[in-house]
Write an enzyme that holds these catalytic residues in place. Sequence first.
Site, PDB file in Angstrom:
ATOM      1  N   CYS A  79      61.963  54.020  10.304  1.00 40.19           N
ATOM      2  CA  CYS A  79      62.977  53.881   9.251  1.00 40.19           C
ATOM      3  C   CYS A  79      63.352  52.454   8.870  1.00 40.19           C
ATOM      4  CB  CYS A  79      64.245  54.619   9.668  1.00 40.19           C
ATOM      5  SG  CYS A  79      64.006  56.347  10.105  1.00 40.19           S
ATOM      6  N   HIS A 135      71.072  52.017   7.053  1.00 43.12           N
ATOM      7  CA  HIS A 135      70.270  51.728   8.251  1.00 43.12           C
ATOM      8  C   HIS A 135      69.677  50.320   8.264  1.00 43.12           C
ATOM      9  CE1 HIS A 135      67.558  53.712  11.537  1.00 43.12           C
ATOM     10  NE2 HIS A 135      68.573  53.041  12.032  1.00 43.12           N
TER      11      HIS A 135
END
Length: 578
Positions: A79, A135
């Site tokens: 990610c 994130h």
Amino acid sequence: MASGVTPWLLGLISLLAGYTAVAVAAAANRQPHIIIIVADDLGFNDVGFHGSTQIPTPNIDALAYSGLILNNYYVQPICTPSRSALMTGKHPIHTGLNHDVIYGPQPYGLPLGEQLLPQYLLRLGYTTRHVGKWHLGMAIQELTPTYRGFISHLGYWGGHQDYYDHTGFLAPGYWGYDLRRNMSVARDGYGQYSTDLFTNEAVTIISQHNTSQPLFLYLAHLAVHSGNPYAPLQAPADVVEKFSYIEDENRRKFAGMLWKLDESVGHVVTALDQRGMLQDSIILFTTDNGGPAAGFNQNAASNWPLRGVKASMWEGGVRGAGVLWSPAVARPGRVAPQMVHITDWLPTLLSAAGGDLSVLGSIDGIDMWETLTQGLTSPRKEFLINIDPVFNGAAVRIGDWKLMHKPQAYGHHWDGWFGPSGRNQTVPQAQLEVILQQVLHSPAAVAIKKILPHVFDNVKSLRLKAEVHCLPVPVNATQACNSVASPCLFHIPSDPCEYRDLSHDRPEVVSYLKSRLQYYNKSAVPPRNKPWDPAANPKYWGYAWTNWKDYPVPPMSQGETIRYEENLFDDIYGDKRQ
């Protein structure tokens, strides 16, 4: 002069013609709306346009069949590195984000010295909106979205959350609410299914947008990432019931999650159409990494027939499901064979927006706008997959060749091939024609046909072209590539499933690709990963994840043990990954 035609009328006709020409020119020069939709942990084989009939994705497929299917498209294995590459145009080895992800209590993020895509677009007059997953750091407010170029954000700062209560279990013993509207905790989102919550926000943004200004909407979904370990796969029960023909319970729940994601795409495209914005839009649909298959991350994605899973450098971990859609695409409805890397989107989209690429300085991405929209030969001939000095793994792709050693760090089991293929379990009584009719009558297709009325004429042949075919796994298939001294070499066009290690047959190719890895490694910066900070624990902040470094250290956290991240993945997911 012709009877009945006066000089005044001729003058008016000429004037109107001039206005029309100006209007046409203005339309041609109008800055496009840019919509990026990121699916989290979507596998290569989880979309219908790659051949699976197990889980219909009619709206995503409608974009694919009327735009460009990116069949030689690569992302990062996991990610945070992918999102940093998307936002900066730089490979994670150049931002220090090439090892693992940013876990909730870790006090670092995407370096503040980096200029991000929304900051460039903001200077070009764009309204920049972010919905969903960030994130890229949250320890201080300057790392969060509204300080990095977005004028608004509804979403979460961490890596995942529960789909309904929006809490994130982001480290053992570290659990808290993770939903923000800009810098404020968004308690009003509690109980709303994440995919619906983010979709509704995106549709509201579009419906209220001042269409005289270009819009940049970054919609980064939670779906289809697993939620918290105690309830990893979540979708409304009535949606899951649609897939009762799927025998595996986890895959059935995953199908419900994917269905809601596909539904979201349809709602977004419809909203753009209703505002008259679709004909001036660029839509990029992309996964952030390969799918976590067969229980990895407690998930049930599929990269079949590709090898490996998320967090690996096998094709199943880095070959991404991706679509580029725009009315500017010449001959829409085709498979794009050009090599594309996720770092390319920043210069490509800035180019489409009329930006000056000379301001970008030294980046790794390449402007692919003309290449992709006009079907030209790709200027990209190679890319670094990753160099991870902590796991001691590395991989590079040069032309048709891929060199790799230690592709993942989670045990030999994950070096394999994982289904489902999606070619056996299909909707009861349904044939391919029925599934394609779902695509043609999807909300996305209905909107697109208003602009491109004949674009879906060759859907069946296009679907076949987009499939990847491999023979069954041979008995003598390469088992692993764990030696730096003896890396594996694969010829990807003829062996996309990475069956045959050719390193002993082509030592000269191995030597050259090793030299390219050394070249890339010379410019790598040290990984930025830091120990996780006990002061980050949400229990000190009203059980909400926050930008804790902006506040005094909570007294109760002083003296607590500082831990490192190396085994955190195992701590969170434990044996359930197996």
